[in-house]
Design a protein around this motif. Structure first.
Motif, PDB file in Angstrom:
ATOM      1  N   ASP A   1      10.878  -5.276   0.870  1.00 32.80           N
ATOM      2  CA  ASP A   1      10.279  -4.019   0.285  1.00 32.80           C
ATOM      3  C   ASP A   1       8.955  -4.172  -0.475  1.00 32.80           C
ATOM      4  O   ASP A   1       9.223  -4.145  -1.661  1.00 32.80           O
ATOM      5  N   ILE A   2       7.904  -4.784   0.099  1.00 32.88           N
ATOM      6  CA  ILE A   2       6.666  -5.109  -0.684  1.00 32.88           C
ATOM      7  C   ILE A   2       5.530  -4.247  -0.569  1.00 32.88           C
ATOM      8  O   ILE A   2       4.720  -4.229  -1.596  1.00 32.88           O
ATOM      9  N   PHE A   3       5.391  -3.364   0.255  1.00 32.72           N
ATOM     10  CA  PHE A   3       4.067  -2.431   0.262  1.00 32.72           C
ATOM     11  C   PHE A   3       4.294  -1.173  -0.313  1.00 32.72           C
ATOM     12  O   PHE A   3       5.190  -0.508   0.278  1.00 32.72           O
ATOM     13  N   THR A   4       3.265  -0.623  -1.000  1.00 37.37           N
ATOM     14  CA  THR A   4       3.108   0.807  -1.120  1.00 37.37           C
ATOM     15  C   THR A   4       1.871   1.101  -0.186  1.00 37.37           C
ATOM     16  O   THR A   4       0.769   0.622  -0.424  1.00 37.37           O
ATOM     17  N   LYS A   5       2.043   2.359   0.742  1.00 39.31           N
ATOM     18  CA  LYS A   5       0.874   2.597   1.401  1.00 39.31           C
ATOM     19  C   LYS A   5      -0.177   3.556   0.695  1.00 39.31           C
ATOM     20  O   LYS A   5       0.482   4.373  -0.309  1.00 39.31           O
ATOM     21  N   VAL A   6      -1.352   2.927   0.733  1.00 36.67           N
ATOM     22  CA  VAL A   6      -2.406   3.729  -0.398  1.00 36.67           C
ATOM     23  C   VAL A   6      -3.304   4.613   0.557  1.00 36.67           C
ATOM     24  O   VAL A   6      -3.486   5.645   0.056  1.00 36.67           O
ATOM     25  N   ALA A   7      -3.246   4.291   1.750  1.00 39.56           N
ATOM     26  CA  ALA A   7      -4.209   5.019   2.746  1.00 39.56           C
ATOM     27  C   ALA A   7      -4.136   4.736   4.110  1.00 39.56           C
ATOM     28  O   ALA A   7      -3.739   3.565   4.449  1.00 39.56           O
ATOM     29  N   THR A   8      -4.067   5.717   4.933  1.00 33.99           N
ATOM     30  CA  THR A   8      -4.129   5.268   6.593  1.00 33.99           C
ATOM     31  C   THR A   8      -5.572   5.334   6.917  1.00 33.99           C
ATOM     32  O   THR A   8      -6.187   6.252   6.812  1.00 33.99           O
ATOM     33  N   ILE A   9      -5.881   4.571   7.589  1.00 33.46           N
ATOM     34  CA  ILE A   9      -7.351   4.543   8.204  1.00 33.46           C
ATOM     35  C   ILE A   9      -7.196   4.921   9.675  1.00 33.46           C
ATOM     36  O   ILE A   9      -6.638   3.956  10.528  1.00 33.46           O
ATOM     37  N   PRO A  10      -7.877   5.857  10.213  1.00 37.07           N
ATOM     38  CA  PRO A  10      -7.632   6.313  11.611  1.00 37.07           C
ATOM     39  C   PRO A  10      -8.156   5.384  12.493  1.00 37.07           C
ATOM     40  O   PRO A  10      -9.148   4.857  12.354  1.00 37.07           O
ATOM     41  N   SER A  11      -7.394   5.187  13.512  1.00 31.86           N
ATOM     42  CA  SER A  11      -8.116   4.167  14.715  1.00 31.86           C
ATOM     43  C   SER A  11      -9.371   4.482  15.125  1.00 31.86           C
ATOM     44  O   SER A  11      -9.934   3.285  15.130  1.00 31.86           O
ATOM     45  N   ALA A  12      -9.969   5.610  14.971  1.00 34.61           N
ATOM     46  CA  ALA A  12     -11.484   5.481  15.657  1.00 34.61           C
ATOM     47  C   ALA A  12     -12.349   5.064  14.113  1.00 34.61           C
ATOM     48  O   ALA A  12     -13.304   5.027  14.550  1.00 34.61           O
ATOM     49  N   LYS A  13     -11.780   4.892  13.143  1.00 34.27           N
ATOM     50  CA  LYS A  13     -12.656   4.591  11.906  1.00 34.27           C
ATOM     51  C   LYS A  13     -12.356   3.127  11.525  1.00 34.27           C
ATOM     52  O   LYS A  13     -13.036   2.777  10.844  1.00 34.27           O
TER      53      LYS A  13
END
Lengths: 296, 407
Positions: free
Chosen positions: B383-395
């Motif tokens: 368990d190593i990552f914390t999600k900071v942001a999701t960048i949408p497919s189109a961007k």
């Protein structure tokens, strides 16, 4: 180029130089005394690091016990190899021992890789610096890791001891006599082949020691010696094959040169040593500290 | 004489009926769909892709055959070692296509190897799904009709990490990069992303030899230049060495943060997550992203003995996507599959909101900027990552207006 950066690089170069010096010292001792071109030296360096790591994993041993034990284990392994394999090639062309040691290198690398993947589930392993040596020292012109200073100091001590033993003691005299004229030495009642094995063990043990010292700095992985050994051979050639003083001085010098090179023009850092080698070979074919062929 | 003619007639009829039967199902060359995983089975990238990628492709093949009765026993997977060398990769690619009749090339870590294999496959009209190679040249100046770029690329890494770090205050950088196609490209992309977000470089980026073990010169240089972020574009074992020495030189305490171009789970495992703690990176996926990902990862771990890296999960997804295109095209002919892939929209456990752009064959998907957790915060192993942001497919990927691809 600012002078502070240059000064920093000179200093930093001494660390890499320490590894070159330790490795080429072992190579020089082995070549000088036994006329063996030990291509396996890089793999034995890696084994030193790996043994330290494995001792920690299996027995919970820390850096200090490993610093003593790993070189002994690697040295012992070297002696077994010398007795069982290398000793059969004495008197044959040098290319035979080159091929043998090269083959052993490939074998060792792949074996270690298999062991690491099957036993530890990693192909490169971490190794922590001992607590007392963690952290950095502010030297005024640069903030430098304590551990690296320790590496430089220990290497200088080891080099001095090896030089002293070989040049100034009775043990050294026997070793030199055994290689200069085995027949006469045997006539004095000295078991030459035992001394040869011992010297090989010590030379290889030095590679193991370098490996343990490298473990906290570099990642421990099966191919860590492969790249280093090429530079080390260049160092040995520049210094003069078999010359102890030559390998130590050149080891440190090449380390510094590469570091300064990296600061001035990074792409040249790894090539610089070979340019130097070509130049030295043109001017002094026997190396900086080597004796010309006839003088031996 | 009559007997011979009769035999010929019967044989021809038999042949026709076989062909007809195949046409109803699918047109497969030599009656098999052969997936060739061209990867690094022995070198620096073998842990993050390598045998795990071959296993992932095999799992995809098995799952596909189980779901499509018509293809039962007809999908094969082979794994071949390219040693991360461009010349070996092109030789092996040619050999796999000509002598072993593979219908698609998969994975391809090391950008230079991916580029050379893609060139060979183009000449032989065989599709290539690059998963682990990063260079954006694959969908720009070196793009071709048969090559698809899956999972990630350097633009996506740079855009994700460069933007996130710069916006969080890391606005002055010193960057080092390995001196080959991947590193050069990633440095260019990262520099552009930093400048676009108002950041700057304190000095020109330095190229380091590849592979390389000692990075102390560059770390000392960083010490004297005092950037806010020390950016490293190294990957695999080289990255492990950089980060080990970054900690050794105590750069974090001196206020110099770490910006990582390309990060795999195996790198973190090799060094311990505390060494990486706080560093930001961009990934297309990670195993405990959500329940769907965890389910698939549990299956993989059972089969392979280790948790998957995102590269290996990507190979499963790419293999499945390819096989489904074969099913839609009812053929493993290169041109037919390419047509079936182009413009396809889908979502699986790995690729969310995925779209295969017909213009440059970039496969776009949602990607994530993540931060490495300190070990104390990890809830379980890996368990190593914390999600900071999701960048949408189109961007997440190069805008179509900027692509240099023409085919």
């Amino acid at each position: 180029m600012n002078t502070q950066l240059l000064l920093i690089q000179v200093f930093n170069g001494l660390v890499n130089g320490a590894f070159y010096a330790l490795l080429s010292l072992g190579l020089a001792v082995i070549f000088g005394m036994l006329r063996i071109v030990n291509f396996m030296h890089g793999a034995l360096y890696m084994l030193g690091a790996f043994t330290a790591f494995a001792l920690g994993q299996a027995f919970g041993l820390g850096f200090w016990p490993a610093l003593i034990l790993a070189p002994l284990i690697v040295g012992a392994l070297g002696m077994v190899l010398e007795r069982t394999l290398l000793s059969r090639l004495y008197g044959l062309e040098p290319s035979y021992n080159l091929l043998l040691t090269f083959g052993l290198t490939l074998l060792t690398q792949d074996l270690v890789k298999q062991v690491m993947l099957s036993q530890f589930a990693v192909s490169s392993a971490p190794y922590t610096t001992p607590d007392i040596l963690t952290g950095v020292v502010n030297l005024g012109f640069v903030v430098f890791p304590k551990y690296r200073l320790f590496v430089i100091a220990l290497t200088l001590v080891i080099c001095a001891v090896v030089w002293f033993v070989i040049e100034k003691t009775r043990v050294g005299a026997i070793i030199r006599a055994s290689t200069e004229n085995p027949g006469v030495t045997r006539a004095f009642g000295i078991d030459v082949s035992k001394w040869v094995t011992g010297v090989f063990g010590v030379g290889v043990g030095l590679a193991g020691l370098a490996g343990v010292l490298a473990a906290p700095i570099y990642s421990v992985e099966p191919y860590m010696g492969a790249e280093l050994i090429i530079t080390t051979f260049a160092v040995v050639v520049i210094g003069g094959l078999g010359s102890i003083l030559g390998s130590v001085v050149t080891g440190f010098a090449v380390g510094v040169l590469a570091a300064v090179g990296a600061a001035v023009y990074p792409p040249i850092a790894n090539t610089l040593v070979f340019i130097l080698m070509a130049f030295v070979l043109l001017v002094r074919p026997s190396g900086l500290f080597g004796l010309p062929e006839g003088a031996r | 004489m009559k007997k011979a003619r009769l035999t010929a007639l019967i044989a021809t009829a038999a042949l026709f009926s076989v062909t007809a039967a195949l046409a109803q199902g699918a047109k497969l060359t030599d009656n098999v769909v052969k997936v060739g995983v061209l990867t690094d089975l022995s070198g620096v990238y073998s842990e993050l892709s390598g045998p795990g990628s071959v296993k992932a492709a095999q799992m995809a093949a098995d799952d596909f055959m189980a779901a499509n009765a018509a293809y039962k026993g007809k999908v094969q997977v082979i794994g071949v070692d390219h040693q991360n060398k461009a010349d070996v990769a092109s030789n092996k690619a040619a050999e796999m296509i000509d002598r072993q009749n593979v219908d698609v090339l998969m994975d391809l870590p090391t950008s230079s190897a991916a580029l050379s294999a893609s060139e060979v496959a183009k000449g032989k009209k065989i599709p290539v799904m690059v998963v682990t190679g990063g260079t954006t040249a694959l969908t720009n100046e070196k793009c071709n009709k048969y090559t698809f770029h899956y999972a990630y690329d350097n633009y996506m890494l740079a855009n994700g990490t460069g933007t996130a770090v710069t916006k969080r205050g890391g606005n002055s950088w010193y960057i080092i990069y390995p001196n080959y196609a991947f590193g050069q490209d990633l440095d260019r992309q990262m520099t552009a992303a930093i400048k676009e977000n108002g950041g700057k470089l304190v000095t020109a980026s330095d190229a380091t030899p590849f592979p390389n073990t000692d990075f102390s010169s560059y770390l000392l240089k960083a010490q004297s230049l005092k950037p806010k972020i020390f950016g490293t574009m190294q990957a695999g074992n080289d990255l492990v060495n950089v980060v080990k020495q970054y900690n050794e030189f105590g750069l974090k305490k001196q206020g110099i943060g770490l910006g990582i171009g390309l990060l795999f789970e195996t790198d973190v495992a090799a060094l311990g997550q505390d060494a990486f703690a706080g560093a930001l990176a961009t990934v297309p996926w990670y195993w405990n992203l959500d329940q769907r990902s965890r389910d698939w990862s549990a299956k993989f771990e059972k089969a392979f003995g280790k948790k998957p890296t995102w590269a290996q999960a990507g190979v499963y997804s790419a293999t499945m996507t390819y096989l489904q295109a074969v099913a839609r095209a009812k053929s493993d002919n290169g041109d037919a599959v390419v047509k079936a892939l182009e413009g396809h929209r889908f979502s699986d456990f790995f690729a969310r909101s995925a779209y295969i752009r017909p213009q440059d064959h970039r496969v776009t998907l949602d990607v994530y900027t993540v931060q490495v957790k300190p070990k104390a915060q990890a809830k379980e192993a890996g368990d190593i990552f914390t999600k900071v942001a999701t960048i949408p497919s189109a961007k997440a990927f190069t805008p179509l207006a900027e692509t240099k691809c023409k085919f």
